[in-house]
Design an enzyme around this catalytic site. Structure first.
Site, short mmCIF file in Angstrom:
data_model
loop_
_atom_site.label_atom_id
_atom_site.label_comp_id
_atom_site.label_asym_id
_atom_site.label_seq_id
_atom_site.Cartn_x
_atom_site.Cartn_y
_atom_site.Cartn_z
N LYS A 60 1.00 4.13 -2.86
CA LYS A 60 0.65 5.52 -2.56
C LYS A 60 1.81 6.47 -2.85
O LYS A 60 1.60 7.61 -3.28
CB LYS A 60 0.19 5.63 -1.11
CG LYS A 60 -1.15 4.96 -0.83
CD LYS A 60 -2.25 5.50 -1.73
CE LYS A 60 -3.63 5.04 -1.29
NZ LYS A 60 -4.70 5.54 -2.20
N TYR A 80 0.83 -1.21 0.00
CA TYR A 80 0.00 0.00 0.00
C TYR A 80 0.86 1.26 0.00
O TYR A 80 0.62 2.20 -0.76
CB TYR A 80 -0.90 -0.04 1.23
CG TYR A 80 -1.83 1.13 1.41
CD1 TYR A 80 -3.01 1.22 0.68
CD2 TYR A 80 -1.56 2.13 2.35
CE1 TYR A 80 -3.88 2.29 0.87
CE2 TYR A 80 -2.42 3.19 2.55
CZ TYR A 80 -3.58 3.26 1.80
OH TYR A 80 -4.44 4.33 1.99
#
Length: 291
Positions: free
Chosen positions: A175, A171
Site C-alpha cells: 500500500k 500489505y
C-alpha cells in the site's frame, strides 16, 4: 444528468465490498462499467466468475450499462485484456479504479515467501499492470491529437502510510508502494490529460473484518439504529466518483476516507535539518540526532 454520464470505467475487485459499491454508484451516475473480479477468496486463492457477473447483472437490471470481467489484474496479459475489453465494449476508457486486493496477514518472523509474494503481486503489481496498459491507451490517444480527460483512483491504505498495522508488513509495504506510485503517475501522466489520485479507505469488508487487532473491532456495525454507519463501504464511493468525474481537476492526492470524514494525507516531508560544517563522524551524528 448523472455526475459520470458517458464515462467508461474499469473497476477492479468490484464483485464485493468497496468495489461493488463503486460499481453500483458509478452506473447509477451514468457510467458504463467493466466490473472486474477474479472471484478469489480473501487470501487470493481460487476463482469464481459469479461475483463479477452478479454485480454486472444487478446494474443492467437497474437500467445501467455494465459487463463482467474475470481477468487476473496482476497478470500483464490480464490487465491488457481488461483495458481492451472496455474499449471494445464501450468505445473508450475514461476511468480506472484500482481496488482489487487480498490479505495474508502474518507477523514478520513467521511470514513465508509465498505470503509476501502473493500480497505484493495482487496489490502492487495489480495496480501497476492496469495503470500501465491504461496509460499506454491514453498516451496513444493524446499523441494522436485527441483531448483526453481521464482519471485513475488507486486504493492505498492507512496501513503502510499513516497508521502502520503490526501483522501486515506485506500489505503495508504494497500500500505504501501504491501511494508512491500514485504521486509518480500523477507527475508523468498529466501531460496526456490523466489525473491520478489515491484513497485510503476505512470500511467494513471481508478483508478488514479479518484484520488482526483493533482494526477488525472498529468495523462492527453501529448498534444505534439510525446513526451514520461510518464504516459502511458505500460511504467510500462518493469521493471516488467525484475524483472520476470529468469536471474534477484534483491530481496527485491521497485521501483518507470513511463515513463522515475525508482527510487529505500529507506526503513525506522534510523536518528541520541537522547540519555541520565538518565531515560527519559517528559521534557527531549521535550528538545531532540524540537517542
Amino acid at each position: 444528468m448523472g455526475a459520470l454520464d458517458g464515462r467508461v470505467a474499469v473497476i477492479t475487485g468490484a464483485g464485493r465490498g468497496i468495489g461493488r459499491e463503486h460499481a453500483l454508484l458509478f452506473a447509477a451516475e451514468g457510467a458504463k462499467v467493466v466490473v472486474n473480479d477474479l472471484g478469489g477468496a480473501g487470501d487470493g486463492s481460487g476463482s469464481d466468475a459469479g461475483p463479477a457477473k452478479q454485480v454486472a447483472d444487478e446494474i443492467v437490471a437497474a437500467g445501467g450499462q455494465a459487463v463482467a470481467n474475470t481477468d487476473d489484474v496482476a497478470s500483464f496479459a490480464g490487465a491488457d485484456s481488461l483495458v481492451k475489453q472496455a474499449v471494445e465494449e464501450f468505445g473508450s476508457l475514461d476511468v480506472v479504479v484500482n481496488n482489487a486486493g487480498i490479505l495474508r496477514d502474518r507477523f514478520i518472523a513467521q511470514m513465508d515467501e509465498a505470503e509476501w509474494d502473493a500480497v505484493i503481486h495482487v496489490h502492487l503489481k495489480g495496480h501497476f499492470s492496469v495503470l500501465r496498459h491504461a496509460a499506454e491507451y491514453w498516451k496513444t490517444r493524446s499523441k494522436a491529437g485527441e483531448q483526453v480527460n481521464a482519471s485513475v483512483i488507486n486504493t492505498a491504505s492507512a496501513s503502510g502510510t499513516f497508521l502502520p498495522n503490526p501483522g501486515q508488513v506485506n500489505y503495508g509495504a504494497a500500500k505504501a508502494g501504491i501511494a508512491a506510485m500514485t504521486l509518480v503517475a500523477a507527475q508523468e501522466l498529466g501531460r496526456y490529460g490523466v489525473r491520478v489520485n489515491a484513497i485510503a479507505p476505512a470500511a467494513r469488508t471481508r478483508l478488514t473484518e479479518a484484520t488482526p487487532g483493533f482494526v477488525g473491532e472498529l468495523m462492527k456495525k453501529p448498534t444505534d439504529e439510525g446513526a451514520l454507519d461510518v464504516y459502511s463501504p458505500a460511504e467510500i464511493s462518493p469521493l471516488v466518483a467525484y475524483l472520476a468525474s470529468a469536471d474534477c481537476t484534483i491530481t496527485g492526492q491521497l485521501y483518507a476516507v470513511q463515513g463522515g470524514q475525508i482527510t487529505p494525507a500529507v506526503n513525506w516531508h522534510l523536518g528541520e535539518p541537522h547540519t555541520t560544517d565538518q565531515p560527519w563522524t559517528i559521534d557527531s551524528v549521535k550528538e545531532k540526532l540524540g537517542g
